[in-house]
Write an enzyme that holds these catalytic residues in place. Sequence first.
Site, mmCIF file in Angstrom:
data_model
loop_
_atom_site.group_PDB
_atom_site.id
_atom_site.type_symbol
_atom_site.label_atom_id
_atom_site.label_comp_id
_atom_site.label_asym_id
_atom_site.label_seq_id
_atom_site.Cartn_x
_atom_site.Cartn_y
_atom_site.Cartn_z
ATOM 1 N N CYS A 52 9.989 -59.051 146.852
ATOM 2 C CA CYS A 52 8.902 -58.163 147.245
ATOM 3 C C CYS A 52 7.633 -58.935 147.586
ATOM 4 C CB CYS A 52 8.619 -57.176 146.111
ATOM 5 S SG CYS A 52 7.146 -56.165 146.347
ATOM 6 N N TRP A 85 14.928 -50.606 140.445
ATOM 7 C CA TRP A 85 14.954 -52.030 140.099
ATOM 8 C C TRP A 85 15.662 -52.233 138.763
ATOM 9 C CZ3 TRP A 85 13.901 -54.777 144.118
ATOM 10 C CH2 TRP A 85 12.886 -54.425 145.005
ATOM 11 N N ARG A 119 6.817 -43.282 142.330
ATOM 12 C CA ARG A 119 7.827 -44.306 142.523
ATOM 13 C C ARG A 119 7.715 -45.384 141.452
ATOM 14 N NH1 ARG A 119 7.627 -47.279 147.697
ATOM 15 N NH2 ARG A 119 9.663 -47.986 146.957
ATOM 16 N N VAL A 120 8.794 -46.133 141.302
ATOM 17 C CA VAL A 120 8.824 -47.290 140.410
ATOM 18 C C VAL A 120 8.771 -48.531 141.286
ATOM 19 C CG1 VAL A 120 10.211 -48.588 138.752
ATOM 20 C CG2 VAL A 120 10.047 -46.095 138.580
ATOM 21 N N THR A 121 7.643 -49.233 141.233
ATOM 22 C CA THR A 121 7.409 -50.360 142.130
ATOM 23 C C THR A 121 7.064 -51.619 141.338
ATOM 24 O OG1 THR A 121 5.050 -49.816 142.350
ATOM 25 C CG2 THR A 121 6.561 -48.823 143.953
ATOM 26 N N VAL A 122 7.170 -52.743 142.018
ATOM 27 C CA VAL A 122 6.685 -54.028 141.504
ATOM 28 C C VAL A 122 5.545 -54.481 142.408
ATOM 29 C CG1 VAL A 122 8.789 -54.821 140.359
ATOM 30 C CG2 VAL A 122 8.557 -55.150 142.823
ATOM 31 N N GLU A 137 -0.825 -52.236 141.191
ATOM 32 C CA GLU A 137 -1.343 -52.445 142.538
ATOM 33 C C GLU A 137 -1.606 -53.940 142.732
ATOM 34 O OE1 GLU A 137 -2.484 -52.864 146.017
ATOM 35 O OE2 GLU A 137 -1.854 -50.831 145.468
ATOM 36 N N SER A 138 -0.870 -54.560 143.641
ATOM 37 C CA SER A 138 -0.875 -56.022 143.754
ATOM 38 C C SER A 138 -2.260 -56.593 144.030
ATOM 39 C CB SER A 138 0.099 -56.464 144.844
ATOM 40 O OG SER A 138 -0.313 -56.005 146.127
ATOM 41 N N TYR A 183 6.294 -52.842 157.715
ATOM 42 C CA TYR A 183 7.021 -51.680 157.195
ATOM 43 C C TYR A 183 6.842 -50.475 158.113
ATOM 44 C CZ TYR A 183 7.704 -54.258 152.855
ATOM 45 O OH TYR A 183 8.082 -55.186 151.931
#
Length: 320
Positions: A52, A85, A119-122, A137-138, A183
């Site tokens: 990711c 994930w 959602r489940v995010t990294v 949040e990156s 994207y």
Amino acid sequence: MVNQFIDGEWVTEYDPTADDGSFQRQPTTFRDRVDAENVEAGRYHLYVCYACPWAHRTLVTRKLLGLEDAISVDVVDPYRDDGGWQFTPDKDGATEDSVNDADYLREVYVEADPDYTGRVTVPVLWDKNEETIVNNESREIMRNLTTAFAELGNGVDLAPADRRADIDSVLDDIYEPINNGVYRTGFAETQSAYDEAVTELFEALDRWDSVLADQRYLVGDRLTEADIAMYTTLVRFDEVYHTHFMCNHELIREYDNLWPYLRDLYQTPGFGETTHMDHIKEHYYTTHPDVSPKRIVPKGPNPDFEAPHDRDALAGESPV
């Protein structure tokens, strides 16, 4: 489409496509920050996926700041199925969940909020003391590591106070057309949505290629968070986005300045060693069946990121 939580139940598919066929990214939901007075070595933990680009940002930041011993990391499987994930320590490069002993990252989300919707995010920044998610949040995690964790680091500053407005401006400028633009291009479901996204993407790449003709980094003469954000998109471009997301107007290797700029970053300690192209290619080509239904991972093109770049002839020095 991927599954998401509704009121703590893992039942609902999330469709990111708007009525006009354009890709609409769902906003992240955990948006707290770590205060400097709460920072201590070993208290905070990152959940990431090597594939990711958003999670990759936090890994590069952690490495550049010398926070490897202060902030632990677990890595999910690059392949994401209907369960989300997953932790698969038997796969090369992936790990177990060393903090919460979860099988899936979704379990960590409901541990933080039993009624979670989304959602489940990294990436995920986890507080071991409070047993909750601080932030997913990156961009905010990058800034928090740069500022709040400074006392635990090596003295590198990726967002100096006197340059922060410029850094934030560049981060804003590259996000929609480039970072999210690949994207928007790849997940477009109408010709008009695709045409708009791909045009904006390459107009932005052309613009920054021109900027980088006279300066080593995006914000002038020093490496900042903006370069990290650009890097994690560019390093995936020729191997994935050009083919898989139909961003095929031009390769990064065909740009006079973006290509040596990318090689310069890759060869800077903290960038190349956090780039796992095997995980990157497996994830994209096997996890998006609507885009790549055969789930075949291509062999090439294997760009030579180690080739000389001559970018150090421009003003500015790497901080590490």
